[in-house]
Design an enzyme around this catalytic site. Sequence first.
Site, PDB file in Angstrom:
ATOM      1  N   ILE A   1       0.712  -1.272  -0.158  1.00  0.00           N
ATOM      2  CA  ILE A   1       0.143   0.128  -0.085  1.00  0.00           C
ATOM      3  C   ILE A   1       0.970   1.188   0.151  1.00  0.00           C
ATOM      4  O   ILE A   1       0.507   2.178  -0.542  1.00  0.00           O
ATOM      5  CB  ILE A   1      -0.852   0.064   1.072  1.00  0.00           C
TER       6      ILE A   1
ATOM      7  N   LYS B   1      15.452  -3.223  -0.988  1.00  0.00           N
ATOM      8  CA  LYS B   1      14.069  -3.148  -1.517  1.00  0.00           C
ATOM      9  C   LYS B   1      13.847  -1.665  -1.787  1.00  0.00           C
ATOM     10  O   LYS B   1      12.947  -1.105  -2.640  1.00  0.00           O
ATOM     11  CB  LYS B   1      13.159  -3.942  -0.337  1.00  0.00           C
TER      12      LYS B   1
ATOM     13  N   ASN C   1       2.107   4.799   7.532  1.00  0.00           N
ATOM     14  CA  ASN C   1       1.848   3.276   6.892  1.00  0.00           C
ATOM     15  C   ASN C   1       2.692   2.193   7.384  1.00  0.00           C
ATOM     16  O   ASN C   1       1.888   1.028   7.513  1.00  0.00           O
ATOM     17  CB  ASN C   1       1.910   3.508   5.274  1.00  0.00           C
TER      18      ASN C   1
ATOM     19  N   TYR D   1      -1.046  -7.175  17.037  1.00  0.00           N
ATOM     20  CA  TYR D   1      -1.465  -6.487  16.069  1.00  0.00           C
ATOM     21  C   TYR D   1      -3.008  -6.001  16.124  1.00  0.00           C
ATOM     22  O   TYR D   1      -3.073  -4.772  15.635  1.00  0.00           O
ATOM     23  CB  TYR D   1      -1.537  -7.340  14.637  1.00  0.00           C
TER      24      TYR D   1
ATOM     25  N   LYS E   1      -3.803  -1.620  15.887  1.00  0.00           N
ATOM     26  CA  LYS E   1      -4.596  -0.982  14.994  1.00  0.00           C
ATOM     27  C   LYS E   1      -6.002  -0.232  15.661  1.00  0.00           C
ATOM     28  O   LYS E   1      -6.229   0.607  15.195  1.00  0.00           O
ATOM     29  CB  LYS E   1      -5.151  -1.868  14.114  1.00  0.00           C
TER      30      LYS E   1
ATOM     31  N   THR F   1      -1.269  -7.280  -0.867  1.00  0.00           N
ATOM     32  CA  THR F   1       0.036  -7.193  -0.667  1.00  0.00           C
ATOM     33  C   THR F   1       0.779  -8.232  -0.182  1.00  0.00           C
ATOM     34  O   THR F   1       0.500  -9.396   0.310  1.00  0.00           O
ATOM     35  CB  THR F   1       0.082  -6.063   0.550  1.00  0.00           C
TER      36      THR F   1
END
Length: 333
Positions: A92, A116, A161, A224, A228, A259
Amino acid sequence: MLDNLHDGHNTEFLYYDQHAEWDVDEAPVGLEAAAILLRSTAFFTRSSRGFCASDDNGFQRVCGAVSRLNTQEKTMRFTGKTALVTGGNSGIGFTTAKLLIAEGARVAITGRDRTKLDQAVADLGANSLGIQADLDDETAVESAFKQIKEVFGSLDIVFANAGISGPTPLGGTTAAAFEAILRTNLTGVFLTVQAALPLMGVGGSVILNGSVMRELGSPGSAAYSATKAGVTGMAKVFASELVQRGIRVNTVIPGGTRTPIWTRGARAGATLDATEEALAPAIPMARLATPEEVAKAVLFLASDDASGITAAEIVVDGGTIGAPRGAPMYRKA
């Protein structure tokens, strides 16, 4: 593009213009003016005689009734703007950086993996800046923003992000594993926004990346999911604190998205297609979102199109949390 231009005698011309394609049914000034237009860039204004086309100097050449006007000018909402996309070397983040650049922005991206990161910058082109940084580290964050200030001077947009995932089941998780996810996904977001503020001013936009996982109660995802949920709460606090500075803060909430996060770490060896096939029955739209769909929501929130929006969320999840009973698994055969 090429299109047909007709004068009052219904004579057809091929006309090229990078801004619009149009048909003029009646051109009172006739063939000569139409021929002149073929040699210059035309600009269009509306008048009592319909649309009028003018040359580069503003001298009116052709006016007439326009039967079709299809503007093709590329949207450039971010010309002259600067942006930071953390975790911008894939998924994303990378797609968001790509779309921002396509609309005129200069974009700094961060990533931990130098290889990367370098590849992403090569793909994004000259208007990108790659910064290798571990945003868990306050010193690294400060260094990253020093580079951004030296190159860009200021920031208009921040898309926080960067994030990581990993299994954290009860009874099988170390404190270090749990806290690593919290530090990247929550503390790192806080540090990023805090460090960006000296470079931001009135009209700035901050977008945080949340997740539907905050409310799904998915087993084994305690760390996780907690981060969030924390991002959602933190965004509202940020919005309250920054509104008087003219900075908007919003959140994008992706559902399952195509992704690389699905094929690495604990999921190494999995494929996106297989993942989508497994998850689709629980998604009303029966598919994963694309990175472009999420990125376009980010761009909207970053743009002046959303100038009256702060402390809001855009959910891009195919209906997962809004209309769960519409998923294929609940449909009658």
